[in-house]
Write an enzyme that holds these catalytic residues in place. Sequence first.
Site, PDB file in Angstrom:
ATOM      1  N   LEU C 242      10.285   6.946   5.685  1.00 13.84           N
ATOM      2  CA  LEU C 242      10.244   6.783   4.232  1.00 13.84           C
ATOM      3  C   LEU C 242       9.850   5.358   3.829  1.00 13.84           C
ATOM      4  O   LEU C 242      10.523   4.406   4.182  1.00 13.84           O
ATOM      5  CB  LEU C 242      11.618   7.140   3.636  1.00 13.84           C
ATOM      6  CG  LEU C 242      11.694   7.103   2.108  1.00 13.84           C
ATOM      7  CD1 LEU C 242      10.754   8.104   1.482  1.00 13.84           C
ATOM      8  CD2 LEU C 242      13.119   7.343   1.641  1.00 13.84           C
ATOM      9  N   ASP C 243       8.779   5.240   3.079  1.00 12.50           N
ATOM     10  CA  ASP C 243       8.308   3.961   2.545  1.00 12.50           C
ATOM     11  C   ASP C 243       7.982   2.946   3.646  1.00 12.50           C
ATOM     12  O   ASP C 243       8.034   1.743   3.416  1.00 12.50           O
ATOM     13  CB  ASP C 243       9.340   3.365   1.575  1.00 12.50           C
ATOM     14  CG  ASP C 243       9.592   4.286   0.386  1.00 12.50           C
ATOM     15  OD1 ASP C 243       8.677   5.027   0.007  1.00 12.50           O
ATOM     16  OD2 ASP C 243      10.712   4.271  -0.144  1.00 12.50           O
ATOM     17  N   GLU C 244       7.655   3.428   4.833  1.00  7.32           N
ATOM     18  CA  GLU C 244       7.370   2.504   5.922  1.00  7.32           C
ATOM     19  C   GLU C 244       5.963   2.634   6.480  1.00  7.32           C
ATOM     20  O   GLU C 244       5.640   2.055   7.512  1.00  7.32           O
ATOM     21  CB  GLU C 244       8.415   2.675   7.050  1.00  7.32           C
ATOM     22  CG  GLU C 244       9.804   2.334   6.586  1.00  7.32           C
ATOM     23  CD  GLU C 244      10.797   2.111   7.711  1.00  7.32           C
ATOM     24  OE1 GLU C 244      10.416   2.261   8.883  1.00  7.32           O
ATOM     25  OE2 GLU C 244      11.955   1.798   7.399  1.00  7.32           O
TER      26      GLU C 244
END
Lengths: 298, 298, 298, 298
Positions: C242-244
Amino acid sequence: MNLKIDTNEQQNSVLNNINKLTQRKILRTQCPDAKGLISKITNICYKHQLNIIQNSEFVDHRSGHFFMRTELEGIFNDEIFLADLGSSLPEKSIYELKSGIKQKIVILVTKEAHCLGDLLMKQAYGDLDVEICAVIGNHALLQPLVERFNIPFYLISHEGLTREAHDLAMRTKISEFSPDYVVLAKYMRVLTPEFVAFFDKKIINIHHSFLPAFIGAKPYHQAYERGVKIIGATAHFVNNNLDEGPIIMQDVIHVDHTYTAETMMKAGRDVEKNVLSRALEKVIAERVFVQDNHTIIL
Amino acid sequence: MNLKIDTNEQQNSVLNNINKLTQRKILRTQCPDAKGLISKITNICYKHQLNIIQNSEFVDHRSGHFFMRTELEGIFNDEIFLADLGSSLPEKSIYELKSGIKQKIVILVTKEAHCLGDLLMKQAYGDLDVEICAVIGNHALLQPLVERFNIPFYLISHEGLTREAHDLAMRTKISEFSPDYVVLAKYMRVLTPEFVAFFDKKIINIHHSFLPAFIGAKPYHQAYERGVKIIGATAHFVNNNLDEGPIIMQDVIHVDHTYTAETMMKAGRDVEKNVLSRALEKVIAERVFVQDNHTIIL
Amino acid sequence: MNLKIDTNEQQNSVLNNINKLTQRKILRTQCPDAKGLISKITNICYKHQLNIIQNSEFVDHRSGHFFMRTELEGIFNDEIFLADLGSSLPEKSIYELKSGIKQKIVILVTKEAHCLGDLLMKQAYGDLDVEICAVIGNHALLQPLVERFNIPFYLISHEGLTREAHDLAMRTKISEFSPDYVVLAKYMRVLTPEFVAFFDKKIINIHHSFLPAFIGAKPYHQAYERGVKIIGATAHFVNNNLDEGPIIMQDVIHVDHTYTAETMMKAGRDVEKNVLSRALEKVIAERVFVQDNHTIIL
Amino acid sequence: MNLKIDTNEQQNSVLNNINKLTQRKILRTQCPDAKGLISKITNICYKHQLNIIQNSEFVDHRSGHFFMRTELEGIFNDEIFLADLGSSLPEKSIYELKSGIKQKIVILVTKEAHCLGDLLMKQAYGDLDVEICAVIGNHALLQPLVERFNIPFYLISHEGLTREAHDLAMRTKISEFSPDYVVLAKYMRVLTPEFVAFFDKKIINIHHSFLPAFIGAKPYHQAYERGVKIIGATAHFVNNNLDEGPIIMQDVIHVDHTYTAETMMKAGRDVEKNVLSRALEKVIAERVFVQDNHTIIL
């Protein structure tokens, strides 16, 4: 077995010599655009067994010129390499092989310390890879600061001299150091055309406004009068039109109605010094090309 | 016990009525500076049982004027409150009590969609608390866009009209809506002095450069010719000197040698629309004061 | 003389045919670094009589990979050209010849209009050279906005569906359009690994914080709680953390103590939409390369 | 006529005495919010014939606290004035009258020169109105720089000491100077809770990332690993959670794929020093209030 050791030693010795001979240089090419230039230039590099560490190029459609900056590593035979290049490039090409020898600058100042101090600090602590040969001021105020950093300071006062006479004295002193660049770190005097011509494309100035706004004297006072919401600074090469030379770098900060001309000046000093030192860094890294009144930064 | 309930109900009813009467208004004060102004004004608010939700003030030493913006909550008797204020403030004071009624704007456009589209989107989705009464264009190009947002579009072509006749037609149409502000969202015509005087300090323009650089036509082409490393936009009130009215907001972005005038224009559009909508937001929130050729934003 | 005319006509006809055959394509090369790569690649271009309009390259010393983006003009024989390249480049090289055909995107949304609206406006008025095949929402709220721009909107509600089932429905619908990229314009759902794998390196998300700060839900509330003085947005490719995923573009604006989570959200929307559209512009111009968890933008 | 002259002289003498007695002080008020606070405070100022030069206030709805910073000019009787204030303000109010006496700081350093050098330059040339009592380093490297500016340098090496013993030695030396603030100018050691408690809300640190991203060691290496497109710096008060104290100021610059961790570090140094000196400037101007983990800057 002895032999083998000998051979190894010999090989090591050869490798050591190769390593000693291996250098990094920067090839700067600026020429009328033509087909196949990248191919031609990189082929010559390849043929000379020079490895390309980094390469950047740009075609300026405005002027029809091609620009290329190539970081090379290998064993250089400058003469043959440049001759090979010369025979491949179009007429009126400019191409230089710059060794990574530390560039030399002379800094001119008047009374303000911030840009000078930033350059001195950066040079002293490894953030500006340059040799500061001398600082020359038309006032004595900054002499102690310069000398703290063990750099020679020369006072050449303009008092009682014509502009021409003063510029000549400055020019003579600067020339003693054969600097690669002359940096005007808030040197608050207009230069004569002779001075500018003598150091053509070698004089870098910091102007305390976002040019072309607020040319000339007291730009922060002009900014305050106009009621702008940003103030800025511009680093540029000097030519004979005041504050109109090729721009290298610009930046701004936001201001509001609470600012006076004085607090603008104070806030602006950080922008000025940042812009000047970043511009100088690009110049000494051989990244800045000048074409007409523009800069290309590769 | 019944009685108690009755009393509660009565109290609730009184509270409900108070809540209904309770309003938020903004007091704007602009006057020659004098001692004790904050104390005087806040005392009157206190005396009228108006609670200060937010307060900002500024003394402009340049003009010797005092500015204050006060968000008040309570039950207002505008007439008495303003009379009280008037007797306490210096001569030549300007003070207004602005109810939070949605402000009305009329937008003027020519052919470019980006600033208009941003205002339409923000108004439609709650990010710009304003009533867009109408969009008026001197070209028909943007009519479909405007109508998609269910806002009336009027075409008033300048073809075959003198500037005066066209401006008069525009002014007449605008006046039908009695707007608080006229927003020039890339309206590419110079206004007549009569037009400007008619909507004095009510016309907000977006200029596509960081003023005072690149006044007038084709600023991106001027920027490209000059070789600047930043481009920007300026939102300002319109006065009778082209691009010289009081600046509300400015911003810039960095560009480099790879930009053409066209790619500058494209990149600049985002700056233009951001600057215009942020300026408008400040204006409609009653935060912007004009003193001489400057703005104070509280 | 007639003959001469005929010849001219013939020549013109040949030239016209050449002009018709002349195309612009972009060569993207991504391979393990090796000596002479620029030289080899540009030689092949030269040999195929393809003129280099613009070239950029980069060696990533972290991964030991070489990246090059070359805008070519000429008459292409893709098969032979790529075969020539293939025989010159190291193993595990990736090289593609991209025609300038307009890329296709599908946009996913939930309830927020600003990023979507900015993409619709830019596409409609020529600032985003892309085909928007469809917008798909898990809520119906934005349907009217999309349809105003004559683009099909599909509602695929997540209500009553497992994440897997919903993602499968989304994926099936998206696949109908064979898009080059899937743009998450504030699509507020976490995607399944199957979905991400299916559109590997083709999903672009805008996250409303300067990553890696404030990963996950409600970043503006997190920012408000932390008391930061900047807020920002990050456009990135989506991977399964997530969001990486690899970051394409980031920007921030300054905030102060007067901001609430809500006013941060409002101010942040302009940053989000600017960052997303600029990232998308770089991607569709074939400028973005992904290596491990990083992007190289040429 | 003689008399008249005498009278004038007397008057002048009285005026001179008044001018001598006239001072500028800053009133800082921080208290639970209540109705009429601005009115009450400014009334007391008015009653004491203190002229308000500049005033800023803020209500923090998060904590329900009121903050006000008032620059006053006049003849002060601090005791009576503060007693008057005390009887008007809510319980648990904090109010201080700060004379404009130059604040004293002690700077802690390790090996990096840039933040220290910027503070030394600014203090020496009038851009930072503060007394630098001493610089204390746990390494000797920066001693020559400090001494060039005629400021005492103390080496307190951490070698062979426990963290507690070293912190105690630092604390003892710092206390000799009774500084208003302790500035960590890239002091690369974690402080003990005792140290932090001893100088509560008086320690200002510069962290070389945009917090809360990249907390702890080697933030530029973390940034490089993550592939971010911005890097930044954060000035904050120190509390007992590493890099989690109230943030005073933050800024960022853009980076791209050409940056390594090392070139990020170099570029970041200018951001770090700018952010630290601007934060310190706000603090010593009595503009910064701390409420819970946030700062209000008036």
